[in-house]
Write an enzyme that holds these catalytic residues in place. Structure first.
Site, PDB file in Angstrom:
ATOM      1  N   TRP A   1      28.457  44.208  44.428  1.00  0.00           N
ATOM      2  CA  TRP A   1      28.812  43.671  43.111  1.00  0.00           C
ATOM      3  C   TRP A   1      30.103  42.855  43.189  1.00  0.00           C
ATOM      4  CZ3 TRP A   1      33.165  44.528  40.007  1.00  0.00           C
ATOM      5  CH2 TRP A   1      33.133  43.808  38.774  1.00  0.00           C
TER       6      TRP A   1
ATOM      7  N   HIS B   1      33.642  37.999  45.972  1.00  0.00           N
ATOM      8  CA  HIS B   1      33.408  39.424  45.698  1.00  0.00           C
ATOM      9  C   HIS B   1      32.348  40.020  46.621  1.00  0.00           C
ATOM     10  CE1 HIS B   1      34.241  42.631  42.561  1.00  0.00           C
ATOM     11  NE2 HIS B   1      35.398  42.001  42.663  1.00  0.00           N
TER      12      HIS B   1
ATOM     13  N   ASN C   1      39.904  52.717  40.799  1.00  0.00           N
ATOM     14  CA  ASN C   1      38.978  52.358  39.723  1.00  0.00           C
ATOM     15  C   ASN C   1      37.629  53.073  39.845  1.00  0.00           C
ATOM     16  OD1 ASN C   1      38.085  50.991  37.479  1.00  0.00           O
ATOM     17  ND2 ASN C   1      38.062  48.954  38.428  1.00  0.00           N
TER      18      ASN C   1
ATOM     19  N   GLU D   1      48.134  37.845  43.358  1.00  0.00           N
ATOM     20  CA  GLU D   1      47.233  37.805  42.207  1.00  0.00           C
ATOM     21  C   GLU D   1      47.931  38.416  40.982  1.00  0.00           C
ATOM     22  OE1 GLU D   1      43.840  40.452  42.506  1.00  0.00           O
ATOM     23  OE2 GLU D   1      42.589  39.059  41.366  1.00  0.00           O
TER      24      GLU D   1
ATOM     25  N   HIS E   1      46.432  41.799  46.340  1.00  0.00           N
ATOM     26  CA  HIS E   1      45.543  42.111  45.233  1.00  0.00           C
ATOM     27  C   HIS E   1      46.393  42.515  44.019  1.00  0.00           C
ATOM     28  CE1 HIS E   1      41.899  43.437  43.389  1.00  0.00           C
ATOM     29  NE2 HIS E   1      42.132  44.718  43.475  1.00  0.00           N
TER      30      HIS E   1
ATOM     31  N   GLU F   1      37.918  34.170  48.627  1.00  0.00           N
ATOM     32  CA  GLU F   1      38.269  35.587  48.760  1.00  0.00           C
ATOM     33  C   GLU F   1      37.030  36.437  48.994  1.00  0.00           C
ATOM     34  OE1 GLU F   1      40.635  36.712  45.445  1.00  0.00           O
ATOM     35  OE2 GLU F   1      39.829  38.732  45.375  1.00  0.00           O
TER      36      GLU F   1
ATOM     37  N   ARG G   1      42.669  30.900  39.838  1.00  0.00           N
ATOM     38  CA  ARG G   1      41.369  31.309  40.369  1.00  0.00           C
ATOM     39  C   ARG G   1      40.298  30.852  39.408  1.00  0.00           C
ATOM     40  NH1 ARG G   1      39.149  37.484  41.023  1.00  0.00           N
ATOM     41  NH2 ARG G   1      38.209  36.969  39.014  1.00  0.00           N
TER      42      ARG G   1
ATOM     43  N   ASP H   1      43.219  46.732  37.215  1.00  0.00           N
ATOM     44  CA  ASP H   1      43.069  48.169  37.460  1.00  0.00           C
ATOM     45  C   ASP H   1      44.183  48.710  38.358  1.00  0.00           C
ATOM     46  OD1 ASP H   1      41.220  46.458  39.148  1.00  0.00           O
ATOM     47  OD2 ASP H   1      41.246  48.275  40.365  1.00  0.00           O
TER      48      ASP H   1
ATOM     49  N   TYR I   1      30.027  38.326  38.124  1.00  0.00           N
ATOM     50  CA  TYR I   1      31.412  38.734  38.333  1.00  0.00           C
ATOM     51  C   TYR I   1      32.347  37.630  37.809  1.00  0.00           C
ATOM     52  CZ  TYR I   1      35.943  39.452  40.302  1.00  0.00           C
ATOM     53  OH  TYR I   1      37.289  39.598  40.412  1.00  0.00           O
TER      54      TYR I   1
ATOM     55  N   ASP J   1      36.907  33.868  44.022  1.00  0.00           N
ATOM     56  CA  ASP J   1      36.568  35.201  44.539  1.00  0.00           C
ATOM     57  C   ASP J   1      35.050  35.330  44.674  1.00  0.00           C
ATOM     58  OD1 ASP J   1      36.386  37.870  45.185  1.00  0.00           O
ATOM     59  OD2 ASP J   1      37.692  38.571  43.564  1.00  0.00           O
TER      60      ASP J   1
ATOM     61  N   GLU K   1      40.893  43.573  49.574  1.00  0.00           N
ATOM     62  CA  GLU K   1      41.218  44.433  48.430  1.00  0.00           C
ATOM     63  C   GLU K   1      40.589  45.813  48.513  1.00  0.00           C
ATOM     64  OE1 GLU K   1      39.758  41.724  45.383  1.00  0.00           O
ATOM     65  OE2 GLU K   1      38.259  43.192  44.800  1.00  0.00           O
TER      66      GLU K   1
ATOM     67  N   ARG L   1      44.705  40.512  51.884  1.00  0.00           N
ATOM     68  CA  ARG L   1      44.828  40.845  50.450  1.00  0.00           C
ATOM     69  C   ARG L   1      44.816  42.346  50.163  1.00  0.00           C
ATOM     70  NH1 ARG L   1      41.832  40.363  46.973  1.00  0.00           N
ATOM     71  NH2 ARG L   1      42.990  39.693  45.159  1.00  0.00           N
TER      72      ARG L   1
ATOM     73  N   HIS M   1      43.668  34.111  36.425  1.00  0.00           N
ATOM     74  CA  HIS M   1      42.201  34.105  36.440  1.00  0.00           C
ATOM     75  C   HIS M   1      41.657  33.220  35.326  1.00  0.00           C
ATOM     76  CE1 HIS M   1      41.425  38.223  38.555  1.00  0.00           C
ATOM     77  NE2 HIS M   1      42.323  37.514  39.183  1.00  0.00           N
TER      78      HIS M   1
HETATM   79  O1  EZ4 Z   1      36.931  43.647  41.163  1.00  0.00           O
HETATM   80  O2  EZ4 Z   1      40.102  45.297  41.241  1.00  0.00           O
HETATM   81  O3  EZ4 Z   1      40.444  39.963  42.950  1.00  0.00           O
HETATM   82  N1  EZ4 Z   1      40.206  40.780  42.151  1.00  0.00           N
HETATM   83  C1  EZ4 Z   1      39.108  41.560  42.125  1.00  0.00           C
HETATM   84  C2  EZ4 Z   1      39.152  42.693  41.159  1.00  0.00           C
HETATM   85  C3  EZ4 Z   1      38.251  43.873  41.563  1.00  0.00           C
HETATM   86  C4  EZ4 Z   1      38.759  45.130  40.920  1.00  0.00           C
HETATM   87  C5  EZ4 Z   1      37.942  46.342  41.357  1.00  0.00           C
HETATM   88  O4  EZ4 Z   1      38.498  47.502  40.864  1.00  0.00           O
HETATM   89  O5  EZ4 Z   1      38.176  41.352  42.845  1.00  0.00           O
HETATM   90  O6  EZ4 Z   1      38.881  42.180  39.894  1.00  0.00           O
HETATM   91 CO    CO Z   2      38.819  40.151  44.463  1.00  0.00          CO
END
Ligand code: EZ4
Ligand code: CO
Length: 404
Positions: free
Chosen positions: A404, A214, A37, A341, A314, A238, A147, A318, A159, A212, A264, A285, A122
Site C-alpha cells: 500500500w 510508496h 502507526n 519531510e 521521514h 521515494e 512532494r 504519524d 496513496y 513518493d 521510512e 530516509r 505535501h
Molecule cells: O505512509 O508515515 O513519506 N511519507 C509516507 C507516510 C507513510 C506513513 C505510514 O505510517 O510515506 O505518509
Molecule cells: Co513515504
C-alpha cells in the site's frame, strides 16, 4: 541524575500518538515519541511492561550505555517495536540532557552546520489543476521543495489522496479495520510523468519536486519510472520498490539517473548497510522515532556520509511533534543533511503538544530552548483517548495483496 519514573501515554489528538515521559530525581522531564502507526499499543506495552522497570534508578546521563543495554541487553535486537521503544527512551534522554545542560539538543550534537533545515511539503490533487493549486499554496508559503501526488485515473483510492486533498487528512490511519484499496501499476506509470510535466510547465525548475512511490513498483518498473521522469529533474523518487532486498536497488540504478530515496520502514543501520556502502541510493530516509532515536540515526547518517549519501528524514504526521523536533536538531547538526519531510499535524494536536520549532522562508529551526523544545500536556491528552486505527491495504484487481 537517576531515573525515577517512566510513563507511557497513548492519546489521539488528531491521530494516535504514544508518548514516553521520563522523570529524574532532580525533577527534569524528558519526552520521547513511541508511535508506531497502527501498532501503537504494542510499543506502549513493550515500554510499560519491559523497559520502564529496567530504567528506574539508572543514570539518565548515560544515553549510549542505556541504548546498548536495551538493544544488546534485550537479546533479540532490531524490529520496529523494539527500535521504536528504544528510540522513545533515547530521545527522552537527549531531551533531559539538554535541559540539564541548559542547551538545545543540536548544540550537544556539535552545533548548527547550517542556518535552517530545508523541508518539503505535501501537495496533492484529485487531478492536475487541483495539484497545481496545491503546489502554489506551498510556493506562496515559501517552501523550496514540494512532494507531488495525484489520483490515478481509473483507480478509486490512491496513496496521497483523501477526502480533502488540501489538508493532511489524506492519509489517515482511517479505520477501526484496515480499508481495502485496489491498485494497478500500468495506469500509474503512464500518468505520473504527465503530472510532473504539468507541474514543471507551470512552476519551472526553481522549486525542488519529489514523489513518493510508496513501495508499489518492482525494480524494473521503478527503473522505467525513473527514466521517464528524468526530463523533469526530480529531487528524488521515494520508496520506489520494497527494500528488504537491498540489492534490488542496483537494478533501478542501472536504468535511471533519477535520485533514489528509501528508508521510512527501516529500523536499523543493518537495513541500509548494503544500500549505502554500494551507493545504491542518494538519500537515506530512516526516521528518528523508528530507527532507535538520535543515537542510532546519527550512526546511520555518519555511515551514509562516508559514501556520499545524504539524509532525508521521514517526517509524516504519524511521527509526533516530539519526533519532528528531534529530527530537526539532528538535521541542523549533521554534515550530510539532504532534505526533511514536513507533513504537519492534524488539529487538535496543538492542544496537547507545544513546540518551539519555527518555519520561515522554506527552512525550519528547532529553536533554542533547552532540550528538544517540545512540551506535552498530560491533562489535555486525557481528553483524546486512543482509538483503534489502521492504515489501508492494497489489492490488485484479482484480489492479490500488494504494497500500500
Ligand atoms: O505512509 O508515515 O513519506 N511519507 C509516507 C507516510 C507513510 C506513513 C505510514 O505510517 O510515506 O505518509
Ligand atoms: Co513515504
Amino acid at each position: 541524575m537517576k531515573i525515577t519514573d517512566v510513563k507511557v501515554i497513548v492519546a489521539s489528538p488528531g491521530r494516535n500518538y504514544a508518548t514516553l515521559k521520563i522523570t529524574t530525581d532532580d525533577g527534569l522531564v524528558g519526552w520521547g515519541d513511541a508511535t508506531l502507526n497502527g501498532r501503537e499499543l504494542a510499543v506502549a506495552a513493550y515500554l510499560r511492561d519491559h523497559v520502564g522497570p529496567l530504567l528506574i534508578g539508572k543514570d539518565a546521563h548515560r544515553i549510549g550505555d542505556i541504548w546498548q543495554y536495551l538493544y544488546q541487553g534485550g537479546y533479540w535486537r532490531r524490529g520496529p517495536v523494539t527500535m521504536t521503544a528504544i528510540a522513545a527512551v533515547d530521545v527522552a534522554l537527549w531531551d533531559i540532557k539538554g535541559k540539564a545542560a541548559g542547551l538545545p539538543v543540536y548544540q550537544l550534537l556539535g552545533g548548527a552546520a547550517r542556518d535552517g533545515v530545508t523541508v518539503y511539503g505535501h501537495a496533492n490533487g484529485a487531478d492536475v489543476p487541483e495539484l497545481l493549486a496545491d503546489v502554489q499554496r506551498f510556493v506562496d508559503a515559501g517552501y523550496r521543495a514540494v512532494r507531488v501526488q495525484t489520483a490515478v485515473p481509473g483507480l478509486e483510492r490512491t496513496y496521497g489522496m483523501g477526502g480533502n486533498s488540501t489538508d493532511v487528512t489524506y492519509e489517515p490511519a482511517d479505520g477501526a479495520l484496515p480499508s481495502e484499496h485496489v491498485w494497478e501499476t500500468g495506469p500509474y506509470l503512464d500518468h505520473l510523468p504527465k503530472v510532473v510535466a504539468a507541474v514543471r510547465a507551470e512552476f519551472g525548475y526553481g522549486v525542488h519536486l519529489l514523489h513518493d512511490v510508496h513501495h508499489r513498483l518492482s525494480p524494473i518498473e521503478a527503473g522505467r519510472l525513473g527514466r521517464s521522469l528524468e526530463p523533469y529533474r526530480m529531487f528524488w523518487i521515494e520508496d520506489a520498490t520494497p527494500a528488504e532486498d537491498q540489492e534490488a536497488f542496483r537494478l533501478i540504478r542501472q536504468h535511471t539517473t533519477t535520485p533514489l530515496a528509501v528508508g521510512e520502514v527501516f529500523n536499523s543501520i543493518w537495513d541500509c548497510q548494503h544500500l549505502i556502502t554500494n551507493r545504491l541510493i542518494d538519500y537515506i530516509r530512516t526516521s528518528v522515532s523508528h530507527t532507535g532515536g538520535i543515537t542510532h540515526l546519527r550512526r546511520v547518517f555518519d555511515l551514509a556520509h562516508l559514501y556520499g549519501v545524504r539524509s532525508g528524514s521521514h517526517g509524516a504526521g504519524d511521527l509526533s511533534p516530539i519526533s519532528f523536533a528531534a529530527a530537526l536538531h539532528l538535521d541542523l547538526a549533521i554534515p550530510n543533511f539532504g532534505m526533511q519531510e514536513y507533513m504537519g499535524h492534524l488539529p487538535p494536536w496543538d492542544e496537547v503538544f507545544s513546540v518551539g520549532y519555527e518555519f520561515a522562508d522554506g527552512l525550519f529551526h528547532p529553536g533554542d530552548a533547552a532540550g528538544l523544545g517540545v512540551d506535552f500536556d498530560e491533562a489535555a491528552a486525557e481528553r483524546f483517548p486512543y482509538e483503534p486505527r489502521y492504515l489501508p491495504v492494497n489489492r490488485l484487481r484479482d484480489g492479490s495483496m500488494h504494497d500500500w
